[in-house]
Design a protein around this motif. Sequence first.
Motif, PDB file in Angstrom:
ATOM      1  N   TYR A 117      62.003  13.819  42.641  1.00  0.00           N
ATOM      2  CA  TYR A 117      61.720  12.728  42.212  1.00  0.00           C
ATOM      3  C   TYR A 117      61.571  11.854  43.500  1.00  0.00           C
ATOM      4  CZ  TYR A 117      62.869  14.135  37.491  1.00  0.00           C
ATOM      5  OH  TYR A 117      63.203  14.599  36.125  1.00  0.00           O
ATOM      6  N   ARG A 118      60.783  10.759  43.537  1.00  0.00           N
ATOM      7  CA  ARG A 118      60.750   9.927  44.422  1.00  0.00           C
ATOM      8  C   ARG A 118      61.546   8.566  44.022  1.00  0.00           C
ATOM      9  NH1 ARG A 118      55.452  12.422  44.963  1.00  0.00           N
ATOM     10  NH2 ARG A 118      55.207  13.158  47.322  1.00  0.00           N
ATOM     11  N   ALA A 119      61.767   7.856  45.135  1.00  0.00           N
ATOM     12  CA  ALA A 119      62.822   6.619  44.791  1.00  0.00           C
ATOM     13  C   ALA A 119      61.723   5.746  44.037  1.00  0.00           C
ATOM     14  CB  ALA A 119      63.182   6.040  46.084  1.00  0.00           C
ATOM     15  N   GLY A 120      60.199   5.627  44.201  1.00  0.00           N
ATOM     16  CA  GLY A 120      59.655   4.911  43.483  1.00  0.00           C
ATOM     17  C   GLY A 120      59.546   5.093  42.104  1.00  0.00           C
ATOM     18  N   GLN A 121      60.044   6.099  41.511  1.00  0.00           N
ATOM     19  CA  GLN A 121      60.043   6.281  40.214  1.00  0.00           C
ATOM     20  C   GLN A 121      61.413   5.723  39.512  1.00  0.00           C
ATOM     21  OE1 GLN A 121      59.389  10.669  40.944  1.00  0.00           O
ATOM     22  NE2 GLN A 121      58.416  10.625  38.766  1.00  0.00           N
ATOM     23  N   ALA A 122      62.292   5.284  40.333  1.00  0.00           N
ATOM     24  CA  ALA A 122      63.554   4.635  39.873  1.00  0.00           C
ATOM     25  C   ALA A 122      63.392   3.577  39.042  1.00  0.00           C
ATOM     26  CB  ALA A 122      64.276   4.444  40.931  1.00  0.00           C
ATOM     27  N   LEU A 131      59.123  10.838  32.102  1.00  0.00           N
ATOM     28  CA  LEU A 131      59.109  10.636  33.166  1.00  0.00           C
ATOM     29  C   LEU A 131      59.320  12.107  34.023  1.00  0.00           C
ATOM     30  CD1 LEU A 131      59.820   8.567  35.460  1.00  0.00           C
ATOM     31  CD2 LEU A 131      62.314   9.074  35.047  1.00  0.00           C
ATOM     32  N   GLU A 132      58.016  12.417  34.264  1.00  0.00           N
ATOM     33  CA  GLU A 132      58.079  13.868  34.987  1.00  0.00           C
ATOM     34  C   GLU A 132      58.209  13.815  36.521  1.00  0.00           C
ATOM     35  OE1 GLU A 132      54.268  15.225  34.304  1.00  0.00           O
ATOM     36  OE2 GLU A 132      54.334  15.283  31.979  1.00  0.00           O
ATOM     37  N   PRO A 133      58.920  14.943  36.835  1.00  0.00           N
ATOM     38  CA  PRO A 133      59.288  14.937  38.318  1.00  0.00           C
ATOM     39  C   PRO A 133      58.040  14.897  39.403  1.00  0.00           C
ATOM     40  CG  PRO A 133      60.353  16.969  37.110  1.00  0.00           C
ATOM     41  CD  PRO A 133      59.358  16.134  36.184  1.00  0.00           C
ATOM     42  N   ALA A 134      58.437  14.458  40.408  1.00  0.00           N
ATOM     43  CA  ALA A 134      57.219  14.110  41.292  1.00  0.00           C
ATOM     44  C   ALA A 134      56.802  15.681  41.623  1.00  0.00           C
ATOM     45  CB  ALA A 134      57.581  13.363  42.538  1.00  0.00           C
ATOM     46  N   TRP A 135      57.771  16.669  41.869  1.00  0.00           N
ATOM     47  CA  TRP A 135      57.390  17.940  42.314  1.00  0.00           C
ATOM     48  C   TRP A 135      58.471  18.550  41.738  1.00  0.00           C
ATOM     49  CZ3 TRP A 135      59.706  21.147  46.264  1.00  0.00           C
ATOM     50  CH2 TRP A 135      58.765  22.419  46.631  1.00  0.00           C
ATOM     51  N   ILE A 136      57.863  20.167  41.536  1.00  0.00           N
ATOM     52  CA  ILE A 136      58.874  20.991  41.103  1.00  0.00           C
ATOM     53  C   ILE A 136      58.812  22.369  42.009  1.00  0.00           C
ATOM     54  CG2 ILE A 136      59.420  22.766  39.174  1.00  0.00           C
ATOM     55  CD1 ILE A 136      58.572  20.834  37.290  1.00  0.00           C
ATOM     56  N   ASP A 137      59.769  22.784  42.535  1.00  0.00           N
ATOM     57  CA  ASP A 137      59.641  23.727  43.575  1.00  0.00           C
ATOM     58  C   ASP A 137      59.301  25.145  42.539  1.00  0.00           C
ATOM     59  OD1 ASP A 137      60.404  26.258  44.995  1.00  0.00           O
ATOM     60  OD2 ASP A 137      61.658  25.079  46.126  1.00  0.00           O
ATOM     61  N   PRO A 138      58.140  25.716  42.996  1.00  0.00           N
ATOM     62  CA  PRO A 138      57.641  26.800  42.247  1.00  0.00           C
ATOM     63  C   PRO A 138      58.599  28.022  42.098  1.00  0.00           C
ATOM     64  CG  PRO A 138      56.363  26.447  44.129  1.00  0.00           C
ATOM     65  CD  PRO A 138      57.168  25.526  44.030  1.00  0.00           C
ATOM     66  N   ASP A 139      59.428  28.338  43.245  1.00  0.00           N
ATOM     67  CA  ASP A 139      60.281  29.323  43.328  1.00  0.00           C
ATOM     68  C   ASP A 139      61.478  29.119  42.879  1.00  0.00           C
ATOM     69  OD1 ASP A 139      58.358  30.652  45.173  1.00  0.00           O
ATOM     70  OD2 ASP A 139      58.815  29.570  46.890  1.00  0.00           O
ATOM     71  N   SER A 140      62.161  27.929  42.874  1.00  0.00           N
ATOM     72  CA  SER A 140      63.413  27.943  42.312  1.00  0.00           C
ATOM     73  C   SER A 140      63.495  27.050  41.123  1.00  0.00           C
ATOM     74  CB  SER A 140      64.384  26.949  43.610  1.00  0.00           C
ATOM     75  OG  SER A 140      63.655  25.573  43.556  1.00  0.00           O
ATOM     76  N   GLY A 141      62.426  26.366  40.979  1.00  0.00           N
ATOM     77  CA  GLY A 141      62.264  25.437  39.564  1.00  0.00           C
ATOM     78  C   GLY A 141      62.908  24.062  39.617  1.00  0.00           C
ATOM     79  N   TYR A 142      63.653  23.971  40.967  1.00  0.00           N
ATOM     80  CA  TYR A 142      64.328  22.716  41.005  1.00  0.00           C
ATOM     81  C   TYR A 142      63.287  21.762  41.119  1.00  0.00           C
ATOM     82  CZ  TYR A 142      68.324  25.310  42.902  1.00  0.00           C
ATOM     83  OH  TYR A 142      69.232  26.074  43.004  1.00  0.00           O
ATOM     84  N   ARG A 143      64.048  20.420  40.406  1.00  0.00           N
ATOM     85  CA  ARG A 143      63.078  19.102  40.127  1.00  0.00           C
ATOM     86  C   ARG A 143      63.483  18.247  41.281  1.00  0.00           C
ATOM     87  NH1 ARG A 143      62.499  18.925  33.719  1.00  0.00           N
ATOM     88  NH2 ARG A 143      62.546  21.041  32.995  1.00  0.00           N
TER      89      ARG A 143
END
Length: 287
Positions: A45-50, A31-43
């Motif tokens: 997700y979208r609600a549709g992945q729940a 289950l990979e994140p929908a987006w990872i912030d390239p600067d902070s590395g924060y992950r």
Amino acid sequence: MNDDLLSIGQFARLSRLSVKQLRNYADLGLLEPAWIDPDSGYRYYRAGQARAALSIGLLRSLDVPLAVVATVIGSGAADPEEPGVGDWRAAAALARVRDDLESELARRRRTLRTLERILEGGLPAAEVSVVREPPHRVALLRDVAASPEHIGAVTSACIARLLPALRSFPHGGPGSGGGPARLIGLFPVDVDDAVPITVAAVLPERHGDDRPPGTRLDILPGGTFARAVHVGPYDQISLTAHALLAWCAERGHHPAGPLREVYVSDPSTVPPEGLVTHLMIPLEEMA
């Protein structure tokens, strides 16, 4: 950043998984994140992945291995538009997990029955006698149990193959109408992961070199044996075997060959509690 993205903490609460679990499942490609912030590395997700996340949590709570979880999730089984486990690979993987759980449950039940017998009668003890056994001419089948837990199933399968061969033997052999076959199981005393299994049927001498189809002829050596009688289910034979081995060790004997199980009773007519089996160990005096 899109407004519909959830931080990993928010998504963890929504999916009832921990942040650590989400990171682990992402690293495993489950289950990979929908987006990872390239600067902070924060992950994020979208609600549709729940739904997929909750399905992973459900399958893990059922002791489904991660590799099988990946197969199920990758098949789209968590898609609400495709109810059920439609992908044959996912269904087959879950069926294998179910079969493994059933096997483990059966093993646990056997263990429980054996423990109950010990509670009722104490640690295993058996009356042991020393007997002389002549050599026997036998027809035998061999197989290998993948683990000690599979010994019973593999032995039963060998017997199921051997009995029809004996009945079809055209020379009046055991099990062909001239009386029941005398069947003997041979098992190593020291058990490793893979366990060689041999099941033999004693043949009358008059058969010469003839043998039942699918079997091979051999001579089962005679000699001096320590013998104990087991009465009860086959899956509790280990208790009597333990007592027999203890008797041998106490008297300075060590086994000179495999443990023999001589099946005296016919399980098709005798209930499990009344099955009689002779356990025999060939003896060799210790120096």
